[in-house]
Design an enzyme around this catalytic site. Structure first.
Site, PDB file in Angstrom:
ATOM      1  N   ASP A 193      -6.403  -4.686  -5.857  1.00 29.75           N
ATOM      2  CA  ASP A 193      -5.330  -5.212  -5.016  1.00 29.75           C
ATOM      3  C   ASP A 193      -4.811  -6.514  -5.618  1.00 29.75           C
ATOM      4  OD1 ASP A 193      -4.586  -4.750  -1.703  1.00 29.75           O
ATOM      5  OD2 ASP A 193      -3.966  -6.612  -2.682  1.00 29.75           O
ATOM      6  N   GLN A 216       0.333  -1.582   7.881  1.00 26.99           N
ATOM      7  CA  GLN A 216       0.596  -0.791   6.670  1.00 26.99           C
ATOM      8  C   GLN A 216       1.942  -1.211   6.073  1.00 26.99           C
ATOM      9  OE1 GLN A 216       0.838   3.508   7.120  1.00 26.99           O
ATOM     10  NE2 GLN A 216       0.724   3.823   4.907  1.00 26.99           N
ATOM     11  N   HIS A 228      -3.341   4.758   0.960  1.00 23.09           N
ATOM     12  CA  HIS A 228      -4.270   4.029   0.092  1.00 23.09           C
ATOM     13  C   HIS A 228      -5.477   3.652   0.923  1.00 23.09           C
ATOM     14  CE1 HIS A 228      -1.232   1.346   1.784  1.00 23.09           C
ATOM     15  NE2 HIS A 228      -2.168   0.408   1.872  1.00 23.09           N
ATOM     16  N   HIS A 237      -8.421   1.019   1.145  1.00 30.88           N
ATOM     17  CA  HIS A 237      -8.931  -0.259   0.650  1.00 30.88           C
ATOM     18  C   HIS A 237     -10.454  -0.156   0.532  1.00 30.88           C
ATOM     19  CE1 HIS A 237      -5.260  -2.793   1.709  1.00 30.88           C
ATOM     20  NE2 HIS A 237      -5.049  -1.747   2.488  1.00 30.88           N
TER      21      HIS A 237
HETATM   22  P1  5GP Z   1      -1.438  -2.153   3.396  1.00 35.61           P
HETATM   23  O1  5GP Z   1      -1.138  -3.443   4.117  1.00 35.61           O
HETATM   24  O2  5GP Z   1      -0.219  -1.255   3.281  1.00 35.61           O
HETATM   25  O3  5GP Z   1      -2.627  -1.442   3.929  1.00 35.61           O
HETATM   26  O4  5GP Z   1      -1.865  -2.577   1.943  1.00 35.61           O
HETATM   27  C1  5GP Z   1      -0.997  -2.677   0.855  1.00 35.61           C
HETATM   28  C2  5GP Z   1      -1.749  -3.479  -0.191  1.00 35.61           C
HETATM   29  O5  5GP Z   1      -1.075  -3.324  -1.434  1.00 35.61           O
HETATM   30  C3  5GP Z   1      -1.818  -4.972   0.110  1.00 35.61           C
HETATM   31  O6  5GP Z   1      -3.179  -5.362   0.233  1.00 35.61           O
HETATM   32  C4  5GP Z   1      -1.113  -5.619  -1.085  1.00 35.61           C
HETATM   33  O7  5GP Z   1      -1.742  -6.816  -1.509  1.00 35.61           O
HETATM   34  C5  5GP Z   1      -1.188  -4.525  -2.143  1.00 35.61           C
HETATM   35  N1  5GP Z   1      -0.096  -4.534  -3.085  1.00 35.61           N
HETATM   36  C6  5GP Z   1       1.236  -4.666  -2.790  1.00 35.61           C
HETATM   37  N2  5GP Z   1       1.962  -4.616  -3.904  1.00 35.61           N
HETATM   38  C7  5GP Z   1       1.080  -4.449  -4.930  1.00 35.61           C
HETATM   39  C8  5GP Z   1       1.243  -4.323  -6.362  1.00 35.61           C
HETATM   40  O8  5GP Z   1       2.349  -4.342  -6.901  1.00 35.61           O
HETATM   41  N3  5GP Z   1       0.110  -4.171  -7.094  1.00 35.61           N
HETATM   42  C9  5GP Z   1      -1.135  -4.133  -6.533  1.00 35.61           C
HETATM   43  N4  5GP Z   1      -2.179  -3.975  -7.349  1.00 35.61           N
HETATM   44  N5  5GP Z   1      -1.326  -4.243  -5.194  1.00 35.61           N
HETATM   45  C10 5GP Z   1      -0.224  -4.398  -4.408  1.00 35.61           C
END
Ligand code: 5GP
Ligand code: ZN
Length: 114
Positions: A30, A94, A100, A102
């Site tokens: 992440d 999200q 995805h 984590h």
């Molecule tokens: P969500 O909040 O949708 O469960 O998690 C999305 C995750 O993707 C976040 O923890 C954020 O830091 C990560 N993320 C967003 N953009 C990128 C990126 O360009 N590269 C990587 N490696 N992680 C990302």
């Protein structure tokens, strides 16, 4: 070309720190780590969330969890324990609408989450 960020990372069109890969899924760190180990595991095929994938292709969801388990092992967090999270929808925060999981570990995590 897709505009889905995680499709593009899985296809290696967007750079990421990839730590593991299987035939079905890719694991990468992440960009905004919330724990010493914070890896995202995504299927190579696009599904918006875990519910959609569970209904369409439960074996692929299993493959995602299998790679998450392998990552937990290679990151050395199995003995202490780790957390798997699949945020689903706005209230859960999200932000990327490609499933995805984590993989979070390396520190104690409270329950319930904030
Ligand atoms: P969500 O909040 O949708 O469960 O998690 C999305 C995750 O993707 C976040 O923890 C954020 O830091 C990560 N993320 C967003 N953009 C990128 C990126 O360009 N590269 C990587 N490696 N992680 C990302
Ligand atoms: Zn996608």
């Amino acid at each position: 070309m897709t505009d889905c960020l995680f499709c593009r990372i899985a296809a290696r069109e967007v750079p990421a720190d990839v730590v593991a890969e299987s035939a079905e899924a890719v694991a990468f760190r992440d960009i905004n780590a919330q724990a010493p180990t914070h890896v995202l595991v995504v299927p190579k095929q696009h599904y918006p969330d875990a519910a959609a994938l569970a209904r369409a292709d439960p074996a692929l969801l299993g493959a995602v969890f299998r790679l998450a388990a392998d990552v937990a092992q290679s990151e050395g967090v199995v003995d202490d324990g780790y957390r798997l999270v699949a945020n689903t929808g706005d209230a859960a925060g999200q932000t990327v609408h490609h499933l995805h999981v984590h993989v979070l570990g390396g520190r104690a995590m409270g329950w319930p989450p904030g």
